[in-house]
Design an enzyme around this catalytic site. Sequence first.
Site, mmCIF file in Angstrom:
data_model
loop_
_atom_site.group_PDB
_atom_site.id
_atom_site.type_symbol
_atom_site.label_atom_id
_atom_site.label_comp_id
_atom_site.label_asym_id
_atom_site.label_seq_id
_atom_site.Cartn_x
_atom_site.Cartn_y
_atom_site.Cartn_z
ATOM 1 N N ASP A 106 0.540 -1.115 0.092
ATOM 2 C CA ASP A 106 0.190 0.287 -0.200
ATOM 3 C C ASP A 106 0.951 1.463 0.025
ATOM 4 O O ASP A 106 1.603 1.119 0.776
ATOM 5 C CB ASP A 106 -1.110 -0.259 0.975
ATOM 6 C CG ASP A 106 -1.887 -0.829 1.502
ATOM 7 O OD1 ASP A 106 -2.667 -1.680 -0.018
ATOM 8 O OD2 ASP A 106 -2.361 -1.184 2.226
HETATM 9 N N1 URA Z 1 -1.506 -5.995 3.902
HETATM 10 C C1 URA Z 1 -1.599 -4.890 3.801
HETATM 11 O O1 URA Z 1 -3.094 -4.680 4.116
HETATM 12 N N2 URA Z 1 -1.039 -4.156 3.492
HETATM 13 C C2 URA Z 1 -0.259 -4.006 2.829
HETATM 14 O O2 URA Z 1 0.176 -3.332 1.997
HETATM 15 C C3 URA Z 1 0.647 -5.477 2.648
HETATM 16 C C4 URA Z 1 -0.210 -6.444 2.858
#
Ligand code: URA
Length: 239
Positions: A106
């Site tokens: 993310d």
């Molecule tokens: N899980 C999440 O919620 N975000 C990420 O970036 C990776 C795994």
Amino acid sequence: MIRERLDKVIASRSTFSRKEARNLIKDGNVRVNGELATEPHMTVVVGCDSLALFEKPFKAERFVYIMLNKPQGVLSASRDANAKTVLDLVPDSLMRRGLFPAGRLDKDTTGLLIITDDGDFSHRMLSPRKKVPKTYRAYLRDPLVEDGCSLLESGINLKDGTRCRPAQARILPQEGENIVEIILTEGKYHQVKRMFAALGNEVQALERTHIGSLELDPNLKLGQCRELKPEEVCKIIMD
Ligand code: URA
């Protein structure tokens, strides 16, 4: 042993076009095993002959594998018209056509991200069937509920009903009661955040620390990257 044309090797492992690569060779900017190479169509043995471009070593290996310590605020994408992407953090010396992030973190997640031009490798690393473990450190709003770890380990249902595979989870008490290490073998959208949300908690910061048994290099500052050694690539997919 793979033999390839010199102009093709230069063009496919850089951002130069085939025509530009031919001209670079004709203009005397390329050496093969220390000798000036002026014939674009000469062939070289990949991984055996040593190449230099503008008197600097030039990597002729077919694929490149880069470890990035992703900072917050950067998109896990190859290109974006408006936002900075992880490819903008790759230095010129490692940049070549066809690089992409193998998987996504993310925008606000930090830590280990692999950037490569090897589509087959990326597919194997991400395929749920391969079950390559990804380890995250989650900084939670509240301490984990008492049976939180065992709930995550038995396979939790997300709020929308999606069933998750069993995950390994442990509180890192030396780091504080609100910090949990969690290991997943699948990669659903926002998975870690949604797993803790299903437990009534909230992830306030998330960092990926390992893929397979490859650990994020502690010497890499946020935003820095470096090429992986072959033995490090093997640590990602172990079969
Ligand atoms: N899980 C999440 O919620 N975000 C990420 O970036 C990776 C795994």
